[in-house]
Write a protein that holds these residues in place. Structure first.
Motif, short mmCIF file in Angstrom:
data_model
loop_
_atom_site.label_atom_id
_atom_site.label_comp_id
_atom_site.label_asym_id
_atom_site.label_seq_id
_atom_site.Cartn_x
_atom_site.Cartn_y
_atom_site.Cartn_z
N VAL A 292 0.85 -1.20 0.00
CA VAL A 292 0.00 0.00 0.00
C VAL A 292 0.88 1.25 0.00
O VAL A 292 0.68 2.17 -0.80
CB VAL A 292 -0.96 0.02 1.22
N GLU A 293 1.87 1.26 0.89
CA GLU A 293 2.74 2.44 1.00
C GLU A 293 3.46 2.74 -0.31
O GLU A 293 3.48 3.87 -0.79
CB GLU A 293 3.80 2.20 2.08
N LEU A 294 4.04 1.69 -0.89
CA LEU A 294 4.78 1.86 -2.13
C LEU A 294 3.84 2.33 -3.26
O LEU A 294 4.17 3.24 -4.03
CB LEU A 294 5.44 0.53 -2.51
N THR A 295 2.66 1.73 -3.33
CA THR A 295 1.72 2.07 -4.40
C THR A 295 1.23 3.51 -4.25
O THR A 295 1.10 4.24 -5.24
CB THR A 295 0.53 1.09 -4.39
N LYS A 296 0.99 3.93 -3.01
CA LYS A 296 0.57 5.32 -2.79
C LYS A 296 1.65 6.28 -3.27
O LYS A 296 1.37 7.31 -3.89
CB LYS A 296 0.32 5.57 -1.30
N ARG A 297 2.90 5.92 -3.00
CA ARG A 297 4.01 6.78 -3.42
C ARG A 297 4.05 6.86 -4.95
O ARG A 297 4.18 7.92 -5.54
CB ARG A 297 5.33 6.24 -2.86
N GLU A 298 3.91 5.70 -5.60
CA GLU A 298 3.97 5.66 -7.06
C GLU A 298 2.76 6.35 -7.70
O GLU A 298 2.88 6.97 -8.75
CB GLU A 298 4.05 4.21 -7.55
N LEU A 299 1.62 6.24 -7.07
CA LEU A 299 0.41 6.89 -7.62
C LEU A 299 0.55 8.41 -7.54
O LEU A 299 0.05 9.14 -8.40
CB LEU A 299 -0.84 6.47 -6.83
N ASN A 300 1.18 8.86 -6.47
CA ASN A 300 1.48 10.28 -6.31
C ASN A 300 0.23 11.16 -6.52
O ASN A 300 0.29 12.18 -7.21
CB ASN A 300 2.62 10.65 -7.28
N GLY A 301 -0.92 10.70 -6.01
CA GLY A 301 -2.13 11.51 -6.10
C GLY A 301 -2.91 11.39 -7.40
O GLY A 301 -3.96 12.01 -7.54
N ARG A 302 -2.44 10.56 -8.35
CA ARG A 302 -3.15 10.41 -9.63
C ARG A 302 -4.53 9.82 -9.46
O ARG A 302 -5.46 10.14 -10.18
CB ARG A 302 -2.35 9.44 -10.53
N ALA A 303 -4.66 8.90 -8.53
CA ALA A 303 -5.95 8.25 -8.28
C ALA A 303 -5.93 7.74 -6.85
O ALA A 303 -4.85 7.44 -6.32
CB ALA A 303 -6.15 7.08 -9.25
N PRO A 304 -7.10 7.62 -6.22
CA PRO A 304 -7.12 7.05 -4.87
C PRO A 304 -6.88 5.54 -4.92
O PRO A 304 -7.11 4.90 -5.94
CB PRO A 304 -8.54 7.37 -4.39
N LEU A 305 -6.42 5.00 -3.80
CA LEU A 305 -6.12 3.57 -3.70
C LEU A 305 -7.12 2.90 -2.76
O LEU A 305 -7.32 3.35 -1.63
CB LEU A 305 -4.70 3.37 -3.16
N ILE A 306 -7.74 1.84 -3.25
CA ILE A 306 -8.71 1.08 -2.46
C ILE A 306 -8.00 -0.13 -1.86
O ILE A 306 -7.36 -0.91 -2.57
CB ILE A 306 -9.89 0.62 -3.34
N GLY A 307 -8.09 -0.27 -0.54
CA GLY A 307 -7.63 -1.49 0.13
C GLY A 307 -8.81 -2.43 0.28
O GLY A 307 -9.95 -2.04 0.04
N PHE A 308 -8.58 -3.66 0.67
CA PHE A 308 -9.72 -4.58 0.79
C PHE A 308 -9.42 -5.77 1.68
O PHE A 308 -8.26 -6.04 2.02
CB PHE A 308 -10.18 -5.08 -0.59
N ALA A 309 -10.49 -6.46 2.02
CA ALA A 309 -10.41 -7.73 2.75
C ALA A 309 -11.68 -8.51 2.44
O ALA A 309 -12.65 -7.97 1.93
CB ALA A 309 -10.30 -7.47 4.25
N GLY A 310 -11.67 -9.79 2.76
CA GLY A 310 -12.87 -10.62 2.63
C GLY A 310 -13.74 -10.46 3.87
O GLY A 310 -13.24 -10.10 4.95
#
Ligand code: CP3
Length: 343
Positions: A126-144
């Protein structure tokens, strides 16, 4: 994100310039670039456990399509895997557990995983992806949902008749409630780790909630979804109960900010039933993506019209993208959503 994204606005039921769109299973086997990475990695779980790979795969669909959200590349079965049930993915068959939980004694032998050490790879992704997204789009996390995880853990794999978990629910309800309680508390901690790492919203996948009777749904699935939501740090929560169209009023009172709808529900009726209480996400038939672009465009327009002018619609499929889909059909759907919903 400084400027609130379309997705977060729609989740808050605020007006948007166009309806946001993302797709369940938008990262995965229908993309040749995913299949290439998957071949090199050897196993699906190895990809999930490698934050760099998970980040790369999360971003693959956003490089191709004008999507309004990323969903973390991972799986709902990370939690049972960390509980030591021996998870394998059998090609063509799906997930398989070496040690299914069949008796109260089996259940009492399960331990809670340590989220930071044993599932730390998820927050790291999540942390790495947020950094790479750099605000381009929000990130959805999930679980079952706890019920959905328990279904796999008790059956030992995919099932058509749910023989073992249903028998357990009738014969040993207290043992099943102990398992569901453990899963709910573990899942709340797991989602909080994703939220603290930067996930902008989280979705709870209740894939098998729709196999239950109404009273069993309330007791074995909804009660534990509510328990998770009560334990979460502030973040928008989407609850997707596949087959849950009969229970929208119950689900709208769960504490969720949005409900995911499968394609069996008329989204206009759904909106009348839940009113302003929650946003609605959905709900094109996943098989629409087998059709040609003109049919895709017609159906997208019909769904947007049925939802109407109210705020709070997030366009999605009624279930995940399937491996047979041609990527250009996904592009047709995404672009049609933006075109037909532009205000
Ligand atoms: O949506 C996304 O793009 C994010 C990634 C994601 C995956 N699984 C990747 C995956 C998400 C959100 C999930 C959720 C999930 N996993 C659910 C709930 C949603 C649903 O579809 O109902 C369930 C039930 C699972 C369990 C699971 N994982 C199954 C049954 C399977 C095998 C069959 C299948 O549908 O692919 C998986 C494997 C899996 N999860 C793959 C991917 C990309 C395929 C792995 C591969 O062979 O490469």
């Amino acid at each position: 994100m400084t400027d609130k994204s379309r997705l977060l606005k729609a989740l808050a039921r605020e007006p948007v310039d166009t309806t946001p769109v993302w797709m369940m299973r938008q990262a995965g086997r229908y993309l040749p670039e995913y299949r290439a990475l998957r071949e090199r990695a050897g196993s699906f779980m190895a990809l999930c456990q490698d934050p760099e790979a998970a980040c790369e795969i999360t971003l693959q669909p956003l490089a191709r399509f004008d999507l309004d959200a990323a969903i973390l590349f991972s799986d709902i079965l990370t939690i049972p895997a960390a509980m030591g049930l021996g998870l394998h993915f059998v090609p063509g068959e799906g997930p398989h557990f070496d040690c299914p939980l069949r008796t109260p004694a089996d259940i009492d032998g399960v331990r809670a995983p340590d989220i930071e050490t044993e599932l730390g790879y998820v927050a790291a992704a999540v942390e790495l992806t947020k950094r790479e997204l750099n605000g381009r789009a929000p990130l959805i996390g999930f679980a079952g949902s706890p019920w959905t995880l328990a279904t796999y853990m008790v059956e030992g794999g995919p099932s058509k008749i749910y023989r073992h978990i249903k028998a357990l629910a009738y014969d040993e309800p207290n043992a099943l409630h102990r398992l569901l309680g453990l899963l709910a508390d573990t899942t709340a901690a797991y989602l909080n780790a994703q939220i603290r790492a930067g996930a902008d919203a989280v979705q709870i996948f209740d894939t098998w909630g729709g196999t239950l009777s109404t009273s069993a749904f309330e007791a074995f699935s909804l009660a534990y979804i509510r328990r998770i939501i009560q334990g979460l740090d502030p973040a928008p929560v989407i609850v997707f109960t596949k087959g849950g169209g009969g229970w929208l009023e119950l689900l709208a009172a769960s504490g969720a900010h949005a409900l995911g709808l499968d394609q069996t529900v008329d989204i206009g009726h759904a909106r009348q039933r839940v009113g302003d209480r929650v946003a609605l996400q959905g709900n094109a038939d996943p098989a629409l993506l087998y059709a040609r672009p003109d049919a895709i465009r017609r159906e997208v327009r019909a769904i947007i019209r049925r939802y109407g002018e109210h705020p709070g619609h997030i366009f999605n499929l009624g279930h995940g993208v399937t491996p047979e889909v041609e990527p250009d059909r996904v592009a047709a759907l995404v672009d049609a959503v933006h075109e037909y919903s532009a205000r």
